[in-house]
Design a protein around this motif. Sequence first.
Motif, PDB file in Angstrom:
ATOM      1  N   LEU A 215      -4.644  -0.642 -30.569  1.00 53.57           N
ATOM      2  CA  LEU A 215      -5.452  -0.274 -30.575  1.00 53.57           C
ATOM      3  C   LEU A 215      -6.874   0.387 -30.123  1.00 53.57           C
ATOM      4  O   LEU A 215      -6.762  -0.230 -28.745  1.00 53.57           O
ATOM      5  N   PRO A 216      -7.472   0.998 -29.743  1.00 52.40           N
ATOM      6  CA  PRO A 216      -7.133   1.830 -30.971  1.00 52.40           C
ATOM      7  C   PRO A 216      -7.165   3.005 -31.520  1.00 52.40           C
ATOM      8  O   PRO A 216      -6.497   3.486 -30.564  1.00 52.40           O
ATOM      9  N   THR A 230      -9.765  -1.155 -34.978  1.00 50.80           N
ATOM     10  CA  THR A 230      -9.761  -2.233 -35.081  1.00 50.80           C
ATOM     11  C   THR A 230      -9.270  -3.413 -36.311  1.00 50.80           C
ATOM     12  O   THR A 230      -8.484  -2.105 -36.854  1.00 50.80           O
ATOM     13  N   GLN A 232      -9.509  -4.984 -38.894  1.00 51.91           N
ATOM     14  CA  GLN A 232     -10.309  -4.679 -39.938  1.00 51.91           C
ATOM     15  C   GLN A 232     -11.060  -3.656 -40.005  1.00 51.91           C
ATOM     16  O   GLN A 232     -10.976  -3.093 -41.345  1.00 51.91           O
ATOM     17  N   GLN A 233     -11.213  -2.553 -39.152  1.00 52.45           N
ATOM     18  CA  GLN A 233     -11.618  -0.986 -39.457  1.00 52.45           C
ATOM     19  C   GLN A 233     -11.044  -0.459 -39.310  1.00 52.45           C
ATOM     20  O   GLN A 233     -10.585   0.202 -38.564  1.00 52.45           O
TER      21      GLN A 233
END
Length: 258
Positions: A215-216, A230, A232-233
């Motif tokens: 990531l990213p 991320t 979570q994103q």
Amino acid sequence: MSLWKLIRLTVLVGALFLALQSTVWKSWQLSHWQRPVWVNVHLLNGDGEASTQHYMESLTNADFADIETFLNEQAADYGLPLDQPIHLALDSQVQVLPPPQPEPGASALAIMWWSLELRWWHWWRVDNREHSDVDLFLVLYGPENLQRPQHAFGIEKLWMGVVYGYASKKLGEVNNVILAHELLHNFGATDKYDPQTLYPVYPSGFAHPEQQPLLPQRQAELMAGRIPLTPQQAEIPDDLSQVVIGKTTAEEIGWLVP
């Protein structure tokens, strides 16, 4: 069951039988990529607004050309032996909206009834049926409608899909990403994201699962629909230049031998 409902069910079942009978051979050809696939896009005014209608009437084939280009380039990367496997064109506007989807937790009978109504609606709302293998219906709403009232869907071997999108030039490319996603559901591609969080599933939902660091990511896998940034994103891609078709999806749709 009332007489009217019985008559309606009989007609729907009869239409389903005729549709299934006429598509058996076509389904085999398409699912095995024996010939190019002709895809028609049909527009619908979802909110009935004049501004939405004006936007619809401004659209041309050029507004959807990147779907065809993207899919054909991806197919070539996987060695599919067709020069142009996908032909996509803007077709007629449709005046009647598709039947509303069942509520979450609906009974099996309600879902079956909706499926029959959907097939019936599809059968009667397409004028150019003999020149189309797959019909994609883009139901448009003004950009002030921040939430789509329905979920987009494409159903394996039903050879149609419905996308609820925004009547906005700025968001037109996002509509095209979703149209491409729903199109591939018809060929057996499965979603590659967590249905609760919408976050892409590793590794099949990552465009480049071998990347280090992971990531990213810079691109989205088409059937995951989001770019993981991320743990979570994840964000929706702006257009198809930020999207790839991963190996698992290519296997599911018959572009790559597992």
